[in-house]
Write an enzyme that holds these catalytic residues in place. Structure first.
Site, PDB file in Angstrom:
ATOM      1  N   ASP A   1      -6.355 -10.478 -36.748  1.00  0.00           N
ATOM      2  CA  ASP A   1      -6.709  -9.212 -38.009  1.00  0.00           C
ATOM      3  C   ASP A   1      -8.261  -8.456 -37.210  1.00  0.00           C
ATOM      4  O   ASP A   1      -8.653  -8.260 -37.591  1.00  0.00           O
ATOM      5  CB  ASP A   1      -6.243  -8.875 -38.900  1.00  0.00           C
ATOM      6  CG  ASP A   1      -6.569 -10.375 -39.291  1.00  0.00           C
ATOM      7  OD1 ASP A   1      -7.689 -11.043 -39.006  1.00  0.00           O
ATOM      8  OD2 ASP A   1      -7.040 -10.213 -41.033  1.00  0.00           O
TER       9      ASP A   1
ATOM     10  N   ARG B   1     -12.640 -17.890 -45.680  1.00  0.00           N
ATOM     11  CA  ARG B   1     -12.088 -16.423 -47.009  1.00  0.00           C
ATOM     12  C   ARG B   1     -11.050 -16.938 -47.335  1.00  0.00           C
ATOM     13  O   ARG B   1     -10.209 -17.204 -48.358  1.00  0.00           O
ATOM     14  CB  ARG B   1     -12.230 -15.269 -46.584  1.00  0.00           C
ATOM     15  CG  ARG B   1     -11.900 -14.157 -47.926  1.00  0.00           C
ATOM     16  CD  ARG B   1     -12.238 -13.008 -47.666  1.00  0.00           C
ATOM     17  NE  ARG B   1     -13.525 -12.013 -46.679  1.00  0.00           N
ATOM     18  CZ  ARG B   1     -13.704 -11.249 -45.709  1.00  0.00           C
ATOM     19  NH1 ARG B   1     -12.905 -10.943 -44.879  1.00  0.00           N
ATOM     20  NH2 ARG B   1     -14.974 -11.114 -45.697  1.00  0.00           N
TER      21      ARG B   1
ATOM     22  N   ILE C   1      -6.611 -14.495 -39.132  1.00  0.00           N
ATOM     23  CA  ILE C   1      -6.988 -13.538 -39.985  1.00  0.00           C
ATOM     24  C   ILE C   1      -8.057 -13.864 -41.107  1.00  0.00           C
ATOM     25  O   ILE C   1      -8.161 -14.680 -41.457  1.00  0.00           O
ATOM     26  CB  ILE C   1      -5.718 -14.574 -41.717  1.00  0.00           C
ATOM     27  CG1 ILE C   1      -3.751 -15.126 -40.397  1.00  0.00           C
ATOM     28  CG2 ILE C   1      -5.216 -13.109 -42.409  1.00  0.00           C
ATOM     29  CD1 ILE C   1      -3.418 -15.910 -41.900  1.00  0.00           C
ATOM     30  N   HIS C   2      -8.180 -13.139 -41.569  1.00  0.00           N
ATOM     31  CA  HIS C   2      -9.158 -12.822 -42.179  1.00  0.00           C
ATOM     32  C   HIS C   2      -9.994 -11.193 -42.836  1.00  0.00           C
ATOM     33  O   HIS C   2     -11.334 -11.504 -43.467  1.00  0.00           O
ATOM     34  CB  HIS C   2     -10.363 -13.711 -41.154  1.00  0.00           C
ATOM     35  CG  HIS C   2     -11.360 -12.588 -40.872  1.00  0.00           C
ATOM     36  ND1 HIS C   2     -11.053 -12.225 -39.502  1.00  0.00           N
ATOM     37  CD2 HIS C   2     -12.467 -12.239 -40.687  1.00  0.00           C
ATOM     38  CE1 HIS C   2     -12.005 -10.899 -38.599  1.00  0.00           C
ATOM     39  NE2 HIS C   2     -12.654 -10.755 -39.529  1.00  0.00           N
ATOM     40  N   ARG C   3      -9.223 -10.343 -42.539  1.00  0.00           N
ATOM     41  CA  ARG C   3      -9.663  -8.972 -42.920  1.00  0.00           C
ATOM     42  C   ARG C   3      -9.675  -8.880 -44.207  1.00  0.00           C
ATOM     43  O   ARG C   3      -8.787  -8.991 -44.766  1.00  0.00           O
ATOM     44  CB  ARG C   3      -9.053  -7.911 -41.736  1.00  0.00           C
ATOM     45  CG  ARG C   3      -9.740  -6.403 -42.174  1.00  0.00           C
ATOM     46  CD  ARG C   3     -11.030  -6.486 -41.325  1.00  0.00           C
ATOM     47  NE  ARG C   3     -10.987  -7.431 -39.734  1.00  0.00           N
ATOM     48  CZ  ARG C   3     -12.047  -7.093 -39.267  1.00  0.00           C
ATOM     49  NH1 ARG C   3     -12.947  -6.873 -39.894  1.00  0.00           N
ATOM     50  NH2 ARG C   3     -12.459  -7.595 -38.090  1.00  0.00           N
TER      51      ARG C   3
END
Ligand code: UDP
Length: 359
Positions: A280, A242, A207-209
């Site tokens: 993502d 992030r 998950i990073h979008r």
């Protein structure tokens, strides 16, 4: 012939490694690498140069941790100066980050030929910074190397046949990298033993979008889905810095297994032994296919439409129930992965040969 490569983010290191290897086969071609500094943690940057034997950057602009405007602007200034000093024949840019746009814009204004690798992709979501970067980069590129038929079609529809540029379908350099490093990963990676993972008994997720990490509702929905899936099969998440920061700031403590980001060799080993991928990420959706894994996509759309059209990838968005139900469908689904969607694994050679011939 001199090529100036502009890279700065993790997926760009992976793509550039294939091109650097292809360049090394030609004695009369030199490559100068500029690292913009966009990704700077040891496990988001240095590890890729070491493990993948990417030539060390001659320049590191060390630009990171600022907003999109400041980042792109500072990169533009730094890259312009380097292009003036180095006087390359081509500037190579990859994908859709701020480093991509800054590199292309700096080169174009100095009348140096721009080659965009991974051209023509579209999500048709103009809220995504990546979509803005890739559209603008494509428009000012001289050589557009497209990985897929869909990318070629997108450019046609946007009128690129009428622009002063050359469009090629070359397949995907990420496939070159996946093939090249799969054998190395099998030999060198100990990640399965370290994490006590059994082949085909865990789900790999990332998950990073920005649209998922910066929207707390989306993030909470995703965590709830992965927590639920984790009760049936272990879910392992190498967490992007992030996302990690946002989890910490909001005191969110998921029950699935979180690990630090891993290098490409461990990543390939994790992908190729997983039962399914949930992500993502753009790159990881394709790598799932390269290693014959089904994929659940936690976005509302994808640039890699051929994966969805052929049933390898299911768009789940960020609704908890939808993610879990897509997981149930995809974990049970037997797919035939023999179709060729991304070339032959020789895209980098094709790209370099094209640039040499055009000089
Ligand atoms: N990746 C990696 N280690 C990790 C997570 C991802 O090597 O811990 C690789 C992944 O296999 C893929 C690339 O990084 O090749 C994808 O990068 P990311 O998801 O950051 O960007 P995107 O592809 O969405 O642009």
């Amino acid at each position: 012939m001199k090529i100036l490569t502009v890279i700065g983010a993790r997926p760009q290191f992976i793509k550039a490694s294939a091109i650097s290897r292809a360049i090394l086969l030609h004695k009369n071609v030199t490559e100068v690498i500029v690292h913009t500094g966009q990704h700077f943690d040891e496990n988001m940057s240095a590890i890729f140069f070491e493990e993948m034997e990417i030539p060390q950057p001659k320049y590191n602009l060390e630009i990171h941790s600022v907003g999109h405007g400041a980042m792109t602007g500072r990169m533009l200034e730094g890259i312009e100066k380097i292009i003036q000093d180095e006087k390359p024949d081509y500037v190579l840019v990859y994908g859709d980050t701020n480093s991509t746009l800054a590199g292309a814009l700096a080169a174009k204004k100095l009348h140096v030929k721009v080659a965009h690798i991974e051209a023509g992709l579209r999500s048709f979501n103009m809220q995504m910074p990546e979509e803005i970067n890739r559209i603008l980069t494509d428009r000012i590129s001289d050589f557009l190397f497209c990985p897929t038929d869909a990318a070629i079609e997108n450019l046609k529809k946007e009128g690129f046949d009428n622009f002063d540029c050359r469009v090629f379908k070359t397949g995907d350099v990420m496939y070159d990298s996946a093939l090249h490093y799969a054998a190395v990963a099998k030999r060198k990676s100990k990640v399965l033993q370290d994490l006590k993972l059994e082949p085909n008994r865990y789900v790999l997720a990332t998950i990073h979008r920005q649209e998922n990490t910066d929207d707390l509702n989306n993030l909470k929905n995703i965590i709830a889905a992965l927590n639920e899936i984790n009760t049936t099969q272990r879910v392992v998440v190498p967490l992007h810095p992030r996302t990690k920061n946002i989890l910490q700031k909001n005191n969110l403590t998921p029950s699935f297994t979180i690990i630090d980001p891993v290098g490409y060799l461990d990543m390939v080993q994790l992908i190729s032994n997983s039962s399914l991928i949930i992500t993502d990420s753009g790159g990881l959706q394709k790598e799932a296919f390269f290693f014959h894994k089904n994929c659940v996509n936690m976005r509302e759309q994808t640039e890699w439409v051929e994966l969805v059209d052929n049933g390898f990838n299911m768009i789940a968005g960020t609704n908890t129930e939808k993610i879990v139900s897509c997981y149930r469908t995809m974990i049970a689904k037997q797919n035939d992965f023999s179709i060729n969607l991304y070339g032959t694994g020789k895209s980098a050679d094709e790209i370099i040969d094209t640039l040499i011939a055009a000089k």
